[in-house]
Design a protein around this motif. Structure first.
Motif, PDB file in Angstrom:
ATOM      1  N   GLY A  52       0.863  -1.245   0.106  1.00 45.31           N
ATOM      2  CA  GLY A  52       0.086   0.074   0.087  1.00 45.31           C
ATOM      3  C   GLY A  52       0.946   1.195  -0.139  1.00 45.31           C
ATOM      4  N   PRO A  53       0.268   2.347   0.167  1.00 48.63           N
ATOM      5  CA  PRO A  53       1.160   3.643   0.148  1.00 48.63           C
ATOM      6  C   PRO A  53       1.816   3.833   1.443  1.00 48.63           C
ATOM      7  CG  PRO A  53      -1.377   4.333   0.463  1.00 48.63           C
ATOM      8  CD  PRO A  53      -1.145   2.487   0.219  1.00 48.63           C
ATOM      9  N   LEU A  54       2.808   4.722   1.259  1.00 46.91           N
ATOM     10  CA  LEU A  54       3.566   5.060   2.574  1.00 46.91           C
ATOM     11  C   LEU A  54       2.763   6.187   3.080  1.00 46.91           C
ATOM     12  CD1 LEU A  54       7.187   5.225   1.052  1.00 46.91           C
ATOM     13  CD2 LEU A  54       6.292   3.814   2.978  1.00 46.91           C
ATOM     14  N   LEU A  55       2.759   6.382   4.277  1.00 42.24           N
ATOM     15  CA  LEU A  55       1.901   7.361   5.004  1.00 42.24           C
ATOM     16  C   LEU A  55       2.759   8.327   5.525  1.00 42.24           C
ATOM     17  CD1 LEU A  55      -0.546   4.839   6.983  1.00 42.24           C
ATOM     18  CD2 LEU A  55      -0.994   5.870   4.947  1.00 42.24           C
ATOM     19  N   ASP A  56       2.213   9.561   5.693  1.00 44.34           N
ATOM     20  CA  ASP A  56       2.835  10.735   6.605  1.00 44.34           C
ATOM     21  C   ASP A  56       3.155  10.317   7.705  1.00 44.34           C
ATOM     22  OD1 ASP A  56       2.842  12.250   3.998  1.00 44.34           O
ATOM     23  OD2 ASP A  56       0.819  13.244   4.726  1.00 44.34           O
ATOM     24  N   ASP A  57       4.040  10.806   8.508  1.00 41.55           N
ATOM     25  CA  ASP A  57       4.343  10.651   9.888  1.00 41.55           C
ATOM     26  C   ASP A  57       3.639  11.512  10.902  1.00 41.55           C
ATOM     27  OD1 ASP A  57       5.452   9.170  12.046  1.00 41.55           O
ATOM     28  OD2 ASP A  57       7.537   9.965  11.686  1.00 41.55           O
ATOM     29  N   LEU A  78       3.282   8.837  14.382  1.00 43.27           N
ATOM     30  CA  LEU A  78       2.898   7.198  13.946  1.00 43.27           C
ATOM     31  C   LEU A  78       4.140   6.168  14.127  1.00 43.27           C
ATOM     32  CD1 LEU A  78       0.420   5.540  12.678  1.00 43.27           C
ATOM     33  CD2 LEU A  78       1.156   6.572  10.469  1.00 43.27           C
ATOM     34  N   ARG A  79       4.939   6.730  13.605  1.00 40.72           N
ATOM     35  CA  ARG A  79       6.186   5.633  13.460  1.00 40.72           C
ATOM     36  C   ARG A  79       6.406   5.073  15.070  1.00 40.72           C
ATOM     37  NH1 ARG A  79       8.968   2.240  13.915  1.00 40.72           N
ATOM     38  NH2 ARG A  79      10.720   1.361  12.637  1.00 40.72           N
ATOM     39  N   GLU A  80       6.352   5.975  16.116  1.00 38.61           N
ATOM     40  CA  GLU A  80       6.823   5.517  17.100  1.00 38.61           C
ATOM     41  C   GLU A  80       5.781   4.525  17.845  1.00 38.61           C
ATOM     42  OE1 GLU A  80       8.435   8.829  19.994  1.00 38.61           O
ATOM     43  OE2 GLU A  80       7.276   9.882  18.460  1.00 38.61           O
ATOM     44  N   LEU A  81       4.609   4.475  17.408  1.00 39.31           N
ATOM     45  CA  LEU A  81       3.735   3.408  17.717  1.00 39.31           C
ATOM     46  C   LEU A  81       3.800   2.044  17.641  1.00 39.31           C
ATOM     47  CD1 LEU A  81       0.213   5.377  16.938  1.00 39.31           C
ATOM     48  CD2 LEU A  81       1.275   5.342  19.193  1.00 39.31           C
ATOM     49  N   PHE A  82       4.806   1.794  16.744  1.00 35.17           N
ATOM     50  CA  PHE A  82       5.341   0.251  16.448  1.00 35.17           C
ATOM     51  C   PHE A  82       6.061  -0.103  17.595  1.00 35.17           C
ATOM     52  CE2 PHE A  82       4.030   1.847  12.475  1.00 35.17           C
ATOM     53  CZ  PHE A  82       3.960   0.972  11.457  1.00 35.17           C
ATOM     54  N   ASP A  83       6.756   0.666  18.474  1.00 28.38           N
ATOM     55  CA  ASP A  83       7.355   0.102  19.722  1.00 28.38           C
ATOM     56  C   ASP A  83       8.139  -0.871  19.625  1.00 28.38           C
ATOM     57  OD1 ASP A  83       7.549   0.810  22.417  1.00 28.38           O
ATOM     58  OD2 ASP A  83       5.980  -0.449  23.282  1.00 28.38           O
ATOM     59  N   GLY A  84       9.075  -0.900  18.551  1.00 32.17           N
ATOM     60  CA  GLY A  84       9.934  -2.002  18.406  1.00 32.17           C
ATOM     61  C   GLY A  84       9.360  -3.161  17.418  1.00 32.17           C
ATOM     62  N   ALA A 181       6.355  -0.922   9.513  1.00 31.73           N
ATOM     63  CA  ALA A 181       7.423  -0.005   9.577  1.00 31.73           C
ATOM     64  C   ALA A 181       8.449  -0.478   8.502  1.00 31.73           C
ATOM     65  CB  ALA A 181       7.994  -0.186  10.898  1.00 31.73           C
ATOM     66  N   GLU A 182       8.990   0.558   7.637  1.00 34.02           N
ATOM     67  CA  GLU A 182       9.965   0.372   6.722  1.00 34.02           C
ATOM     68  C   GLU A 182      10.883   1.707   7.027  1.00 34.02           C
ATOM     69  OE1 GLU A 182       8.415   0.168   2.690  1.00 34.02           O
ATOM     70  OE2 GLU A 182       7.380  -1.601   3.069  1.00 34.02           O
ATOM     71  N   GLY A 183      11.901   1.073   7.702  1.00 34.86           N
ATOM     72  CA  GLY A 183      13.013   2.290   8.332  1.00 34.86           C
ATOM     73  C   GLY A 183      12.086   3.248   9.038  1.00 34.86           C
ATOM     74  N   GLU A 184      12.253   4.462   8.715  1.00 35.26           N
ATOM     75  CA  GLU A 184      11.747   5.547   9.439  1.00 35.26           C
ATOM     76  C   GLU A 184      10.314   5.902   8.861  1.00 35.26           C
ATOM     77  OE1 GLU A 184      12.271   7.101  12.520  1.00 35.26           O
ATOM     78  OE2 GLU A 184      13.585   5.417  12.513  1.00 35.26           O
ATOM     79  N   ARG A 185       9.818   5.142   7.760  1.00 29.40           N
ATOM     80  CA  ARG A 185       8.640   5.243   7.226  1.00 29.40           C
ATOM     81  C   ARG A 185       7.355   4.450   7.690  1.00 29.40           C
ATOM     82  NH1 ARG A 185       8.590   8.797   2.585  1.00 29.40           N
ATOM     83  NH2 ARG A 185       6.617   8.868   3.033  1.00 29.40           N
ATOM     84  N   VAL A 186       6.409   4.526   7.332  1.00 29.47           N
ATOM     85  CA  VAL A 186       5.149   3.470   7.742  1.00 29.47           C
ATOM     86  C   VAL A 186       4.404   3.411   6.385  1.00 29.47           C
ATOM     87  CG1 VAL A 186       3.078   3.387   8.801  1.00 29.47           C
ATOM     88  CG2 VAL A 186       5.004   4.358  10.046  1.00 29.47           C
ATOM     89  N   ARG A 187       4.193   2.290   6.110  1.00 30.49           N
ATOM     90  CA  ARG A 187       3.488   1.591   4.923  1.00 30.49           C
ATOM     91  C   ARG A 187       2.066   1.051   5.528  1.00 30.49           C
ATOM     92  NH1 ARG A 187       4.747   1.427  -0.269  1.00 30.49           N
ATOM     93  NH2 ARG A 187       7.069   1.474   0.136  1.00 30.49           N
ATOM     94  N   HIS A 188       1.114   1.647   4.573  1.00 30.26           N
ATOM     95  CA  HIS A 188      -0.148   0.884   4.732  1.00 30.26           C
ATOM     96  C   HIS A 188      -0.427  -0.162   4.110  1.00 30.26           C
ATOM     97  CE1 HIS A 188      -4.394   0.192   3.933  1.00 30.26           C
ATOM     98  NE2 HIS A 188      -4.852   0.682   4.873  1.00 30.26           N
ATOM     99  N   LEU A 189      -0.712  -1.409   5.089  1.00 29.01           N
ATOM    100  CA  LEU A 189      -0.718  -2.719   4.374  1.00 29.01           C
ATOM    101  C   LEU A 189      -2.288  -2.990   4.159  1.00 29.01           C
ATOM    102  CD1 LEU A 189       1.537  -4.973   6.305  1.00 29.01           C
ATOM    103  CD2 LEU A 189       1.991  -3.866   4.218  1.00 29.01           C
TER     104      LEU A 189
END
Length: 242
Positions: A52-57, A78-84, A181-189
């Motif tokens: 899916g598309p990359l999302l804004d942070d 948003l990226r911080e919500l992945f918590d590892g 999570a893709e590096g510092e980006r977030v992708r919608h799946l």
């Protein structure tokens, strides 16, 4: 646990059932197995979706993990919500900024996710996001006993509109999303709203044990709708409404 040999397994009915019941139950077992296989095929197709598309942070508001505390409030990406974790399971809670309380059905779903949270966190990060201002959202989470569940407010952001968790007029839409999570980006799946494109409901009912149990009962689910009135405060006895 070792897997028993299906050929030697006892039937799914008690001693004393007549042949009419046994025959009907065998036929139902075939249908249930077919449904299981279809669920597996759909799950495989879901996993095979193209990226899916990359999302804004996006920046959300979040409070302390202790729901009894009001401060400090911080901005969380948003990226911080992945918590590892490599993935994030997100529930979009219907709770408009001017609403007195959250959607009863949405709250029921989150009750279920909260109940199995330790198991989910073995596999993915989990968070609940709503458009209501954070103080109102946290007060609701506290009244439901959602301790340990990350609760963030998207108030003042375009997040809900961008991911289609609301209608063009701003009406909230119950939905679940899976992000990666893709590096510092977030992708919608993947996202699934509570309603199908044809307008029919039950889009995410498989994610709630309530619906699955009601479907086992002779009365089925009927036109029942969850309520906020019979959920007791944490620590209090829970009623058994009829």
């Amino acid at each position: 646990m070792s897997q028993a040999d299906p050929a030697t397994a006892p039937p799914s009915w008690p001693v004393g059932a007549d042949e009419a019941y046994a025959a009907a139950r065998r036929g139902l077992a075939d249908a249930e197995q077919e449904l299981r296989d279809q669920v597996e095929r759909v799950a495989a197709a879901r996993r095979a979706l193209p990226p899916g598309p990359l999302l804004d942070d996006y920046r959300f508001a979040e409070g302390p993990t202790d729901l009894d505390r009001a401060e400090p409030i911080r901005e969380v990406r948003l990226r911080e919500l992945f918590d590892g974790h490599p993935t994030l399971f997100l529930y979009h809670l219907m709770f408009a900024p001017d609403a007195a309380e959250a959607c009863p059905m949405c709250s029921m779903w989150v009750d279920g996710f909260h109940g199995v949270l330790p198991h989910l966190l073995r596999h993915t990060a989990v968070a609940v996001v709503a458009k209501a201002p954070l103080p109102k959202l946290r007060a609701w989470a506290r009244s439901r006993g959602w301790a340990g569940l990350r609760i963030v407010s998207s108030h003042g952001t375009s997040f809900n509109a961008d991911v289609r968790a609301e209608y063009p007029d701003g009406t909230q839409r119950p939905m679940v999303s899976v992000l990666r999570a893709e590096g510092e980006r977030v992708r919608h799946l993947y996202s699934a709203p509570a309603s199908f494109p044809d307008g029919g409901e039950r889009g995410i009912d498989l994610l709630s044990p309530v619906w699955n149990v009601l479907d086992l009962l002779p009365t089925g689910r009927g036109d029942w709708y969850a309520g906020n009135d019979y959920v007791a405060e944490p620590g209090a006895g829970r009623s058994a409404p009829r």
